[in-house]
Design a protein around this motif. Structure first.
Motif, PDB file in Angstrom:
ATOM      1  N   LYS A 100       0.834  -1.192   0.000  1.00 32.25           N
ATOM      2  CA  LYS A 100       0.000   0.000   0.000  1.00 32.25           C
ATOM      3  C   LYS A 100       0.875   1.252   0.000  1.00 32.25           C
ATOM      4  CE  LYS A 100      -3.847  -2.388   0.549  1.00 32.25           C
ATOM      5  NZ  LYS A 100      -4.891  -2.466  -0.491  1.00 32.25           N
ATOM      6  N   GLY A 101       0.459   2.232  -0.753  1.00 33.05           N
ATOM      7  CA  GLY A 101       1.116   3.529  -0.693  1.00 33.05           C
ATOM      8  C   GLY A 101       2.386   3.674  -1.495  1.00 33.05           C
ATOM      9  N   GLY A 102       2.838   2.615  -2.146  1.00 33.48           N
ATOM     10  CA  GLY A 102       4.074   2.709  -2.902  1.00 33.48           C
ATOM     11  C   GLY A 102       3.859   3.342  -4.261  1.00 33.48           C
ATOM     12  N   ARG A 103       4.964   3.650  -4.938  1.00 31.12           N
ATOM     13  CA  ARG A 103       4.902   4.189  -6.297  1.00 31.12           C
ATOM     14  C   ARG A 103       4.775   3.030  -7.284  1.00 31.12           C
ATOM     15  NH1 ARG A 103       8.795   7.985  -8.782  1.00 31.12           N
ATOM     16  NH2 ARG A 103       6.886   8.680  -9.838  1.00 31.12           N
ATOM     17  N   LEU A 104       3.781   3.114  -8.147  1.00 35.02           N
ATOM     18  CA  LEU A 104       3.526   2.052  -9.122  1.00 35.02           C
ATOM     19  C   LEU A 104       3.541   2.637 -10.522  1.00 35.02           C
ATOM     20  CD1 LEU A 104       1.001  -0.841  -9.029  1.00 35.02           C
ATOM     21  CD2 LEU A 104       0.953   0.703 -10.992  1.00 35.02           C
ATOM     22  N   LEU A 105       4.218   1.959 -11.415  1.00 36.46           N
ATOM     23  CA  LEU A 105       4.243   2.323 -12.827  1.00 36.46           C
ATOM     24  C   LEU A 105       3.550   1.238 -13.624  1.00 36.46           C
ATOM     25  CD1 LEU A 105       5.274   4.053 -15.244  1.00 36.46           C
ATOM     26  CD2 LEU A 105       7.305   2.580 -15.240  1.00 36.46           C
ATOM     27  N   ASP A 106       2.540   1.622 -14.408  1.00 37.53           N
ATOM     28  CA  ASP A 106       1.901   0.685 -15.319  1.00 37.53           C
ATOM     29  C   ASP A 106       2.382   0.988 -16.729  1.00 37.53           C
ATOM     30  OD1 ASP A 106       0.229  -1.381 -16.156  1.00 37.53           O
ATOM     31  OD2 ASP A 106      -1.381   0.026 -16.642  1.00 37.53           O
ATOM     32  N   VAL A 147      -4.241   1.701 -13.722  1.00 43.39           N
ATOM     33  CA  VAL A 147      -3.786   2.832 -12.911  1.00 43.39           C
ATOM     34  C   VAL A 147      -4.910   3.313 -11.998  1.00 43.39           C
ATOM     35  CG1 VAL A 147      -2.957   5.223 -12.978  1.00 43.39           C
ATOM     36  CG2 VAL A 147      -2.060   3.545 -14.594  1.00 43.39           C
ATOM     37  N   ARG A 148      -6.109   3.417 -12.551  1.00 43.10           N
ATOM     38  CA  ARG A 148      -7.248   3.857 -11.748  1.00 43.10           C
ATOM     39  C   ARG A 148      -7.496   2.908 -10.581  1.00 43.10           C
ATOM     40  NH1 ARG A 148     -11.908   2.576 -10.432  1.00 43.10           N
ATOM     41  NH2 ARG A 148     -11.806   0.680 -11.709  1.00 43.10           N
ATOM     42  N   ALA A 149      -7.461   1.582 -10.859  1.00 47.67           N
ATOM     43  CA  ALA A 149      -7.688   0.599  -9.805  1.00 47.67           C
ATOM     44  C   ALA A 149      -6.581   0.643  -8.759  1.00 47.67           C
ATOM     45  CB  ALA A 149      -7.798  -0.802 -10.413  1.00 47.67           C
ATOM     46  N   ALA A 150      -5.329   0.830  -9.203  1.00 52.61           N
ATOM     47  CA  ALA A 150      -4.215   0.898  -8.262  1.00 52.61           C
ATOM     48  C   ALA A 150      -4.341   2.115  -7.353  1.00 52.61           C
ATOM     49  CB  ALA A 150      -2.888   0.934  -9.023  1.00 52.61           C
ATOM     50  N   ARG A 151      -4.750   3.238  -7.916  1.00 56.36           N
ATOM     51  CA  ARG A 151      -4.964   4.428  -7.085  1.00 56.36           C
ATOM     52  C   ARG A 151      -6.077   4.183  -6.075  1.00 56.36           C
ATOM     53  NH1 ARG A 151      -4.580   9.321 -11.628  1.00 56.36           N
ATOM     54  NH2 ARG A 151      -2.311   9.195 -11.938  1.00 56.36           N
ATOM     55  N   GLY A 152      -7.121   3.501  -6.507  1.00 53.09           N
ATOM     56  CA  GLY A 152      -8.203   3.182  -5.598  1.00 53.09           C
ATOM     57  C   GLY A 152      -7.768   2.294  -4.451  1.00 53.09           C
ATOM     58  N   ALA A 153      -6.724   1.492  -4.690  1.00 55.84           N
ATOM     59  CA  ALA A 153      -6.188   0.609  -3.652  1.00 55.84           C
ATOM     60  C   ALA A 153      -5.104   1.282  -2.819  1.00 55.84           C
ATOM     61  CB  ALA A 153      -5.634  -0.663  -4.289  1.00 55.84           C
ATOM     62  N   GLY A 154      -4.836   2.574  -3.069  1.00 58.81           N
ATOM     63  CA  GLY A 154      -3.898   3.318  -2.235  1.00 58.81           C
ATOM     64  C   GLY A 154      -2.524   3.531  -2.809  1.00 58.81           C
ATOM     65  N   ALA A 155      -2.282   3.111  -4.056  1.00 61.24           N
ATOM     66  CA  ALA A 155      -0.953   3.279  -4.641  1.00 61.24           C
ATOM     67  C   ALA A 155      -0.822   4.660  -5.275  1.00 61.24           C
ATOM     68  CB  ALA A 155      -0.697   2.203  -5.692  1.00 61.24           C
ATOM     69  N   ASP A 156       0.406   5.153  -5.316  1.00 60.57           N
ATOM     70  CA  ASP A 156       0.740   6.371  -6.059  1.00 60.57           C
ATOM     71  C   ASP A 156       1.106   5.906  -7.468  1.00 60.57           C
ATOM     72  OD1 ASP A 156       1.638   8.781  -7.010  1.00 60.57           O
ATOM     73  OD2 ASP A 156       3.481   8.803  -5.824  1.00 60.57           O
ATOM     74  N   ALA A 157       0.090   5.790  -8.325  1.00 64.40           N
ATOM     75  CA  ALA A 157       0.255   5.102  -9.606  1.00 64.40           C
ATOM     76  C   ALA A 157       0.230   6.072 -10.777  1.00 64.40           C
ATOM     77  CB  ALA A 157      -0.846   4.064  -9.785  1.00 64.40           C
ATOM     78  N   ILE A 158       1.091   5.793 -11.766  1.00 68.81           N
ATOM     79  CA  ILE A 158       1.095   6.524 -13.023  1.00 68.81           C
ATOM     80  C   ILE A 158       1.199   5.514 -14.159  1.00 68.81           C
ATOM     81  CG2 ILE A 158       2.178   8.559 -11.989  1.00 68.81           C
ATOM     82  CD1 ILE A 158       4.760   7.762 -13.476  1.00 68.81           C
ATOM     83  N   GLY A 159       0.891   5.970 -15.381  1.00 64.74           N
ATOM     84  CA  GLY A 159       0.976   5.089 -16.532  1.00 64.74           C
ATOM     85  C   GLY A 159       1.762   5.697 -17.672  1.00 64.74           C
ATOM     86  N   VAL A 160       2.321   4.855 -18.504  1.00 66.86           N
ATOM     87  CA  VAL A 160       2.925   5.265 -19.777  1.00 66.86           C
ATOM     88  C   VAL A 160       2.280   4.428 -20.871  1.00 66.86           C
ATOM     89  CG1 VAL A 160       5.122   5.996 -18.765  1.00 66.86           C
ATOM     90  CG2 VAL A 160       4.856   3.652 -19.570  1.00 66.86           C
ATOM     91  N   GLU A 161       2.151   5.015 -22.064  1.00 65.90           N
ATOM     92  CA  GLU A 161       1.461   4.345 -23.163  1.00 65.90           C
ATOM     93  C   GLU A 161       2.061   4.817 -24.487  1.00 65.90           C
ATOM     94  OE1 GLU A 161      -0.693   2.593 -25.906  1.00 65.90           O
ATOM     95  OE2 GLU A 161      -0.908   2.041 -23.784  1.00 65.90           O
TER      96      GLU A 161
END
Length: 253
Positions: A34-40, A49-63
């Motif tokens: 929980k709370g960690g930085r996540l890269l998708d 990314v949306r689901a990860a943020r909902g679970a408490g992660a500091d999430a961003i995406g690249v595409e």
């Protein structure tokens, strides 16, 4: 080559196969810190990314596809960097978790892609990746049956050269992550039922990836027969699907 099959199809993908790929998201995110930085990586429509943020992660995406990145950015109310494997414009060791949901099976150099996932992950970080296995999925079996029933031609679908490809299995995916310097901690499969309206799936089947290649190769007469055969199916389809999921960690030393 592989990536080109997924360029310019953002709207069609969002209506069709995005829902299929989203079925793996709960398993990909399950148990992450929980709370960690996540890269998708290859975030598509931004659903993970949306689901990860909902679970408490500091999430961003690249595409890598600009249209898809714009779509994800709108959905997330956040900028999505336009970039793809194996060249991410991100510093090394910057994330506590890195995910690649159905990405390594669609890039031109899967091993280089795996090395890039490892590069941006911090020591001790979790890397999770999914791919489709080598067994044809039920939606492809259905589509191939329809193609056969209307006498469709079968042009070769672009594939990776043997030297770059890998075995599409838990063992094969674990192998390229291990080659990238990661320590594999789990490798297996996940299954779920994908339900999709027939009109939405049609949009994907006639434009996205290898499905689109087959559709565009047909004459107008064959396309018309194919549409008629497809319209005879149920208005809402259900497919029991399965993917490969591998988890690995970045060594701390």
């Amino acid at each position: 080559m592989a990536e080109a099959l997924w360029t310019g199809v953002a709207e069609a993908y969002a209506r069709s196969f995005a829902g299929l790929c989203a079925g793996a998201i709960p398993a990909v995110l399950d148990g992450l810190p929980k709370g960690g930085r996540l890269l998708d990586v290859g975030c598509g429509t931004g659903e993970l990314v949306r689901a990860a943020r909902g679970a408490g992660a500091d999430a961003i995406g690249v595409e890598p596809d600009p249209a898809m990145a714009a779509m994800a950015g709108t959905a997330l109310d956040d900028d999505v960097v336009v970039a793809g494997l194996p060249d991410l414009p991100l510093a090394e060791s910057g994330f506590d978790a890195v995910t690649a949901n159905f990405v390594l099976n669609h890039v031109d150099d899967p091993r280089a892609g795996a090395r890039e996932l490892a590069r941006v992950a911090a020591p001790g970080a979790v890397v999770r990746a999914t791919i489709w296995g080598s067994t044809p999925p039920p939606q492809a079996v259905m589509w191939n049956g329809l193609l056969d029933s209307v006498g469709a031609v079968r042009p070769p679908v672009p594939r990776l050269p043997p030297g770059r490809d890998f075995d599409r299995s838990a063992h094969g995916l674990a192998g390229i992550l291990t080659e990238a310097g990661l320590a594999v901690t789990a490798a297996g499969t996940r299954a779920w039922t994908w339900r999709v309206p027939a009109h939405d799936l049609w949009t994907g089947l006639t434009s996205v990836g290898g499905f689109g290649v087959l559709w565009r190769a047909q004459s107008a007469a064959v396309q018309a027969r194919l549409r008629s055969a497809y319209d005879a199916l149920e208005p809402r389809l259900a497919f029991d699907v399965e993917c490969v999921l591998v988890e690995a960690r970045v060594p701390r030393s």
